[in-house]
Structures are given as structure tokens and as C-alpha cells.
Design an enzyme around this catalytic site. Sequence first.
Site, PDB file in Angstrom:
ATOM      1  N   GLY A  73       0.814  -1.205   0.000  1.00 18.11           N
ATOM      2  CA  GLY A  73       0.000   0.000   0.000  1.00 18.11           C
ATOM      3  C   GLY A  73       0.850   1.258   0.000  1.00 18.11           C
ATOM      4  O   GLY A  73       0.495   2.258  -0.638  1.00 18.11           O
ATOM      5  N   THR A  74       1.980   1.199   0.692  1.00 18.92           N
ATOM      6  CA  THR A  74       2.896   2.343   0.722  1.00 18.92           C
ATOM      7  C   THR A  74       3.451   2.625  -0.669  1.00 18.92           C
ATOM      8  O   THR A  74       3.494   3.779  -1.117  1.00 18.92           O
ATOM      9  CB  THR A  74       4.042   2.069   1.714  1.00 18.92           C
ATOM     10  OG1 THR A  74       3.495   1.994   3.045  1.00 18.92           O
ATOM     11  CG2 THR A  74       5.088   3.173   1.662  1.00 18.92           C
ATOM     12  N   GLN A 182      -8.425   2.387   4.393  1.00 20.13           N
ATOM     13  CA  GLN A 182      -9.345   1.981   5.455  1.00 20.13           C
ATOM     14  C   GLN A 182     -10.777   1.789   4.961  1.00 20.13           C
ATOM     15  O   GLN A 182     -11.640   1.366   5.726  1.00 20.13           O
ATOM     16  CB  GLN A 182      -9.312   3.010   6.596  1.00 20.13           C
ATOM     17  CG  GLN A 182      -7.993   3.091   7.325  1.00 20.13           C
ATOM     18  CD  GLN A 182      -7.595   1.789   8.024  1.00 20.13           C
ATOM     19  OE1 GLN A 182      -8.429   0.965   8.345  1.00 20.13           O
ATOM     20  NE2 GLN A 182      -6.302   1.604   8.233  1.00 20.13           N
ATOM     21  N   SER A 199      -4.622  -1.254   0.337  1.00 21.87           N
ATOM     22  CA  SER A 199      -3.609  -2.179   0.837  1.00 21.87           C
ATOM     23  C   SER A 199      -4.281  -3.468   1.293  1.00 21.87           C
ATOM     24  O   SER A 199      -5.188  -3.441   2.129  1.00 21.87           O
ATOM     25  CB  SER A 199      -2.861  -1.529   2.012  1.00 21.87           C
ATOM     26  OG  SER A 199      -1.847  -2.373   2.491  1.00 21.87           O
ATOM     27  N   ALA A 200      -3.837  -4.602   0.761  1.00 21.37           N
ATOM     28  CA  ALA A 200      -4.549  -5.869   0.957  1.00 21.37           C
ATOM     29  C   ALA A 200      -4.614  -6.311   2.411  1.00 21.37           C
ATOM     30  O   ALA A 200      -5.620  -6.874   2.851  1.00 21.37           O
ATOM     31  CB  ALA A 200      -3.899  -6.960   0.102  1.00 21.37           C
ATOM     32  N   HIS A 201      -3.557  -6.075   3.185  1.00 15.95           N
ATOM     33  CA  HIS A 201      -3.593  -6.608   4.552  1.00 15.95           C
ATOM     34  C   HIS A 201      -4.518  -5.822   5.478  1.00 15.95           C
ATOM     35  O   HIS A 201      -4.741  -6.215   6.625  1.00 15.95           O
ATOM     36  CB  HIS A 201      -2.190  -6.744   5.142  1.00 15.95           C
ATOM     37  CG  HIS A 201      -1.480  -5.466   5.420  1.00 15.95           C
ATOM     38  ND1 HIS A 201      -0.555  -5.347   6.443  1.00 15.95           N
ATOM     39  CD2 HIS A 201      -1.556  -4.257   4.848  1.00 15.95           C
ATOM     40  CE1 HIS A 201      -0.080  -4.117   6.466  1.00 15.95           C
ATOM     41  NE2 HIS A 201      -0.666  -3.443   5.503  1.00 15.95           N
ATOM     42  N   CYS A 325       2.114   3.725  12.051  1.00 18.96           N
ATOM     43  CA  CYS A 325       3.298   3.649  11.176  1.00 18.96           C
ATOM     44  C   CYS A 325       4.411   4.595  11.605  1.00 18.96           C
ATOM     45  O   CYS A 325       5.451   4.641  10.979  1.00 18.96           O
ATOM     46  CB  CYS A 325       2.936   3.914   9.712  1.00 18.96           C
ATOM     47  SG  CYS A 325       1.789   2.716   9.045  1.00 18.96           S
TER      48      CYS A 325
END
Length: 383
Positions: A73-74, A182, A199-201, A325
Site C-alpha cells: 500500500g505504501t 481503510q 492495501s490488501a492486509h 506507522c
Amino acid sequence: MSASPVYLDAASAAPPHPVARQAMLAALDDGWADPARLYAPARRARQLLDAAREAAAQTLGVRADELSFTPSGTAAAHAAVLGGLVGRRRAGTTLVHSAIEHSAVLHAAQRHTAAGGDAVSVPVDRLGRLDLDAWAAAVAAPGVALAALIGASHEVGTVQPVPAAAELSAEAGVPLYVDAAQLVGRAPLPAGWSVLTASAHKWGGPPGVGLLVVRKGTRWESPYPADERESGRTPGVVNLPAVVAAAASLRAAAADAAAEAARLAPLVDRIRARVAAEVPDVEVVGDPVDRLPHLVTFSCLYVDGEALLHALDRRGFAVSSGSSCTSSTLRPSHVLEAMGVLSHGNVRVSLHRETTEADVERFLAELPGIVAALRAEAGVTDL
């Protein structure tokens, strides 16, 4: 015998969805070859990649050729910001963003300003909601290449007025990038954006997979050296088993999203009410109404945030604190600072598909005593 651990940090990483595990194991057998090659195992890998892209695009309501898979995602956020600025460099060099963006977006902004570009930060109110008047003025200024607005705060849960901000951006001729990390897999996507990332996680997929969506007609250019993969948007071979798992779990999470939101929102309401009532000198932050259904943040005066996290961890509760983060830097949260709210003893609780009412009740039963004990150790009593 100690009680079983209670994981309450889904906003950092949701527990793996069972579908993700099944899909990844199957793809490890079938999807190990390079999908760019022409022989049979490679063609099978290509079929898996195309099917994963189609499934993810369908879930998001976008075209398959608008969606690329990234290593995280970053990485997707960096590409969205830097690629949007490169693609619109003839229009100007200014990036407009909210003061509460994820650190990945802010780091990309810092890279841009270090190279001679400009960045304008737009404030939020005490609930963490964007100041639309300030946004309107910022995007209407000369030389704005790109605007960036998080869909919903990863730290306090406040849902941002993306459609209104998008309309103001469009009136100024400025494309809008939305960080939807989110939202995707949990809530409907807002309208009006040109570039979007996820972001998948965050939805129960594997770590190491991001989504970058660039709408047709958007001026966007890869900020990386040329590479023929993923339509030239992100370099390198994708982690195909993880991508397949990400797409499968996204479809499953999105199918259950409305029911999960209806189940989790009352639990978050309970946390908001009980923490405010039962823990002295606490501030529950974020918008109480326009918010994510699974996330709540509060700050406890006279308590060190890291000490509170360790104390909760010893009792079996996994939560996060401060600026997600960036907690390892021990700096106050830039989001809470921008809101002008208390940042001491900050705790973010985020629920997921495996969270039970009993988990929440146990957390609420133990929290007041844990906070009181830490305050007593610090010499703060009689609250």
C-alpha cells in the site's frame, strides 16, 4: 490459565481471511511461472493474474485496465502522488493535501518538496474533518498539479467529505488522489477521485500487495524507470500467489462489508461511551457519527502511551497508539496534533471479522484498572 489474546489492531493489519489462505496455497501450485512468458505454465500464471485483476476491479467498480498491483500500500501511495505530479508537471508543481494524510503520502510530499516542488497542507477541525473552505482556496490557487485526500482517517476513523472535496478540485481542474486503505473491503467508495490506492492486509489479504487505480483520462506518469509490467505503472514481477489471495479475500470481505459494519459499529459505540464514562480524564477523539464502523481512538491524560500499550499487551490486548506507522519514533501523532486534541496515552482500537462482543467486554472491564495502575505508578491519584 491466562485468557486468550484479543487482537484489536485491524487498522494496521486484519487477521488473514480464510479465503486468502486457500487462494494463496492454490496459486503457489499453479502460479509460480512468469506470466509474461509464452509456455504453458506461464499462460496459466497469466490467466490467474488476469482473473485476479478482473475480480478486484469488479469489486471496486472500476475497469480492469485501470487497476495495477503494487508491492505494498505504501508503494501504491508513493506512485499515486509522485506519478500524479509527474503527469501534471506542465500544469504546475504544487501538491495540496490534508494535514492528516498517512505518513506514506507525507513522505512522498517531502520527496517532492526536496526536489523543488511545493506542498500545501490543508487543516482539519477538532473532529478530524477537512476544512472545505481552506481546501477550496488551496486547489484554486495557480500551479496546483494534484490534490490528495485520505478517504477516512486511519488514526481516528473520521470519514472525509471526499465528494465535496472532489467537486471543488474538479472545478479547479485538479485531479484528486484518494488513499482508500481503510475503506476498501469495509465501506462503499466515494465518488469523484482520479487516482485511488488500497492495501490488501487491511481487509484480510496478505501483506505485500497494494492496489493502484488510475482512471482513464487521468494525466499520470510512472515516477520509476521504464518497465513493461503492470501497464508500466509499477516495476517488477508481481507476487502472484499473494495477488490472487488479495483479490479473492477482497471479494469475500466486500460481500460481507455491510453486515460486518452493522455488527461492529454498535461495539465501537459501546467502547466510545464506556471509555468516556468509566476512565477519568480521557478524551475520545474523531467524529462520533461520520466515522469508520470498526475504529475508535481515545487519549488518557497522565499516562504514557507506550507504557499503556505494554500494559495492555501483558493482559493479552493488542492495540496501537500514537501515529500509526510512526509509533516507533516516539513522536506525537501528526493527526492528533492537526486536530488539536489530547495525544497523551493514546490508544487506537480497531475491530475485525473475528472480534466478538466478549472480546470488547473484556477490554472494557480491564481498561480502567490498567489506566489507574499506570497513573498510580506515576504518582497521579484521586482522579
